[in-house]
Design a protein around this motif. Structure first.
Motif, PDB file in Angstrom:
ATOM      1  N   ARG A 146       0.830  -1.212   0.000  1.00  0.00           N
ATOM      2  CA  ARG A 146       0.000   0.000   0.000  1.00  0.00           C
ATOM      3  C   ARG A 146       0.862   1.258   0.000  1.00  0.00           C
ATOM      4  O   ARG A 146       0.581   2.222  -0.704  1.00  0.00           O
ATOM      5  N   ARG A 198       0.539   3.480  -3.037  1.00  0.00           N
ATOM      6  CA  ARG A 198      -0.436   4.467  -2.550  1.00  0.00           C
ATOM      7  C   ARG A 198      -1.863   4.087  -2.914  1.00  0.00           C
ATOM      8  O   ARG A 198      -2.652   4.892  -3.412  1.00  0.00           O
ATOM      9  N   ARG A 199      -2.144   2.827  -2.630  1.00  0.00           N
ATOM     10  CA  ARG A 199      -3.463   2.280  -2.933  1.00  0.00           C
ATOM     11  C   ARG A 199      -3.722   1.145  -1.955  1.00  0.00           C
ATOM     12  O   ARG A 199      -2.842   0.350  -1.695  1.00  0.00           O
ATOM     13  N   ARG A 200      -4.923   1.047  -1.443  1.00  0.00           N
ATOM     14  CA  ARG A 200      -5.269   0.019  -0.460  1.00  0.00           C
ATOM     15  C   ARG A 200      -5.673  -1.293  -1.119  1.00  0.00           C
ATOM     16  O   ARG A 200      -5.307  -2.369  -0.660  1.00  0.00           O
ATOM     17  N   GLU A 201      -6.445  -1.188  -2.200  1.00  0.00           N
ATOM     18  CA  GLU A 201      -6.969  -2.380  -2.873  1.00  0.00           C
ATOM     19  C   GLU A 201      -7.374  -2.041  -4.295  1.00  0.00           C
ATOM     20  O   GLU A 201      -7.454  -0.872  -4.671  1.00  0.00           O
ATOM     21  N   VAL A 202      -7.615  -3.094  -5.070  1.00  0.00           N
ATOM     22  CA  VAL A 202      -8.198  -2.962  -6.401  1.00  0.00           C
ATOM     23  C   VAL A 202      -9.466  -3.792  -6.367  1.00  0.00           C
ATOM     24  O   VAL A 202      -9.420  -4.999  -6.096  1.00  0.00           O
ATOM     25  N   PHE A 258      -2.883  -4.240 -13.675  1.00  0.00           N
ATOM     26  CA  PHE A 258      -2.391  -4.044 -12.320  1.00  0.00           C
ATOM     27  C   PHE A 258      -1.682  -5.326 -11.903  1.00  0.00           C
ATOM     28  O   PHE A 258      -2.244  -6.414 -11.982  1.00  0.00           O
TER      29      PHE A 258
END
Length: 121
Positions: free
Chosen positions: A25, A29-33, A80
């Motif tokens: 993360r 800079r992302r929690r999930e897709v 991704f």
């Protein structure tokens, strides 16, 4: 700096969710897709991790020969990735309406994850 991908693909109701670990993360800079299961076109296991890669990095982090984490762009759109050099990779090809063309994730139980996705989709 080596990052061990511990992302996991899970089914959450009507969605398929790629959950990232804290270290991942921070790197992307992302929690999930999150994708609706209706967006899944095909799910398969690729025993050779590098075959899941296509295109060039757009954002995220990678260390050649070790791991790839983030968004890769190519002529068909963008993928991704959360893959590491050891073990099988779950490849989920998505419909054109999805924000990504493909999700590629290293999974210890790749066959089990693919079966779960196919059953839910």
């Amino acid at each position: 700096m080596e990052v061990i991908a511990v992302a996991r693909l899970v089914i959450d109701g009507e969605d398929m969710v790629l959950r990232l670990a804290l270290r991942e993360r921070l790197l992307v800079r992302r929690r999930e897709v999150r994708m609706p299961l209706a967006a899944v076109r095909e799910a398969a296991v690729e025993p050779d991790w590098w075959r899941g890669l296509r295109g060039l990095p757009r954002s995220g982090r990678w260390l050649p020969g070790s791991f790839c984490l983030g968004v890769w762009r190519h002529s068909e759109g963008q993928d991704f990735l959360a893959v590491r050099e050891r073990g099988p990779v779950v490849i989920v090809d998505l419909r054109p309406s999805a924000p990504f063309a493909r999700l590629a994730v290293s999974e210890a139980d790749a066959e089990g994850v693919v079966r779960a996705i196919r059953r839910a989709a």
